[in-house]
Write a protein that holds these residues in place. Structure first.
Motif, mmCIF file in Angstrom:
data_model
loop_
_atom_site.group_PDB
_atom_site.id
_atom_site.type_symbol
_atom_site.label_atom_id
_atom_site.label_comp_id
_atom_site.label_asym_id
_atom_site.label_seq_id
_atom_site.Cartn_x
_atom_site.Cartn_y
_atom_site.Cartn_z
ATOM 1 N N ASP A 54 46.873 25.521 44.793
ATOM 2 C CA ASP A 54 46.831 26.366 43.598
ATOM 3 C C ASP A 54 45.420 26.810 43.237
ATOM 4 N N ILE A 55 44.432 25.922 43.431
ATOM 5 C CA ILE A 55 43.059 26.296 43.070
ATOM 6 C C ILE A 55 42.569 27.459 43.946
ATOM 7 N N GLN A 56 43.017 27.506 45.198
ATOM 8 C CA GLN A 56 42.650 28.631 46.050
ATOM 9 C C GLN A 56 43.470 29.862 45.683
ATOM 10 N N GLN A 57 44.762 29.678 45.503
ATOM 11 C CA GLN A 57 45.633 30.814 45.202
ATOM 12 C C GLN A 57 45.277 31.463 43.864
ATOM 13 N N ASP A 58 45.040 30.645 42.846
ATOM 14 C CA ASP A 58 44.794 31.176 41.501
ATOM 15 C C ASP A 58 43.355 31.625 41.265
ATOM 16 N N HIS A 59 42.398 30.964 41.939
ATOM 17 C CA HIS A 59 40.992 31.224 41.632
ATOM 18 C C HIS A 59 40.120 31.562 42.836
ATOM 19 N N GLY A 60 40.672 31.467 44.052
ATOM 20 C CA GLY A 60 39.876 31.748 45.249
ATOM 21 C C GLY A 60 38.848 30.673 45.549
ATOM 22 N N LEU A 61 39.104 29.429 45.072
ATOM 23 C CA LEU A 61 38.145 28.337 45.218
ATOM 24 C C LEU A 61 38.693 27.206 46.081
ATOM 25 N N LEU A 62 37.771 26.411 46.620
ATOM 26 C CA LEU A 62 38.095 25.178 47.338
ATOM 27 C C LEU A 62 37.200 24.075 46.808
ATOM 28 N N TRP A 63 37.723 22.863 46.743
ATOM 29 C CA TRP A 63 36.895 21.688 46.505
ATOM 30 C C TRP A 63 36.614 21.088 47.858
ATOM 31 N N VAL A 64 35.345 20.845 48.139
ATOM 32 C CA VAL A 64 34.939 20.334 49.445
ATOM 33 C C VAL A 64 33.946 19.187 49.284
ATOM 34 N N VAL A 65 33.884 18.337 50.302
ATOM 35 C CA VAL A 65 32.837 17.323 50.371
ATOM 36 C C VAL A 65 32.007 17.582 51.617
ATOM 37 N N MET A 66 30.748 17.216 51.519
ATOM 38 C CA MET A 66 29.782 17.484 52.580
ATOM 39 C C MET A 66 30.097 16.670 53.849
ATOM 40 N N ILE A 67 29.812 17.262 54.972
ATOM 41 C CA ILE A 67 29.782 16.565 56.256
ATOM 42 C C ILE A 67 28.356 16.679 56.769
ATOM 43 N N THR A 68 27.817 15.569 57.240
ATOM 44 C CA THR A 68 26.446 15.567 57.736
ATOM 45 C C THR A 68 26.369 14.770 59.027
ATOM 46 N N SER A 69 25.279 14.934 59.738
ATOM 47 C CA SER A 69 25.074 14.235 61.005
ATOM 48 C C SER A 69 25.037 12.728 60.789
ATOM 49 N N ALA A 70 25.622 11.993 61.698
ATOM 50 C CA ALA A 70 25.603 10.534 61.636
ATOM 51 C C ALA A 70 24.188 9.995 61.824
ATOM 52 N N ASP A 71 23.270 10.833 62.320
ATOM 53 C CA ASP A 71 21.878 10.408 62.506
ATOM 54 C C ASP A 71 21.106 10.329 61.190
#
Length: 115
Positions: free
Chosen positions: A34-51
């Motif tokens: 719904d957040i994408q459909q209604d507002h064009g948004l996503l909630w995301v969490v960062m991915i980073t290098s294991a190094d």
């Protein structure tokens, strides 16, 4: 605009908390629907290098082939952002083996925020 689902790994301009710069980097979709459909948004969490220096709430990604990532990486559950879905490009999926740990850590943060 593509439709995204939770557990999709995307590439997106991710905002930094310590400087006014956005860098195109991988992130994990944790809320869409719904957040994408209604507002064009996503909630995301960062991915980073294991190094990179680890954080206590990092979750190692067990399969970089399934995830679409070029190198061993971690989900940095402490860094969540709201981004515009139109800027995102799907590159893979978080392996099923890693999802419960990410879910538990995120729910723990939210539970403390609502008390």
């Amino acid at each position: 605009m593509p439709t995204f689902e939770p557990w999709t790994i995307i590439k997106v301009p991710f905002p930094y908390t310590d400087r006014p710069v956005r860098q195109r980097r991988p992130a994990l979709v944790v809320a869409a629907g719904d957040i994408q459909q209604d507002h064009g948004l996503l909630w995301v969490v960062m991915i980073t290098s294991a190094d990179n220096r680890g954080w206590p709430s990092d979750v190692p990604i067990s399969d970089i082939v399934v995830s679409g990532l070029p190198a061993p990486s971690v989900v940095r559950t402490a860094k969540i952002a709201t981004i515009e879905a139109k800027e995102a490009e799907a590159i893979g999926r978080l392996p099923e083996a890693d999802r419960e740990t990410v879910r538990r850590l995120l729910l723990g943060v939210l539970a403390h925020a609502t008390n």
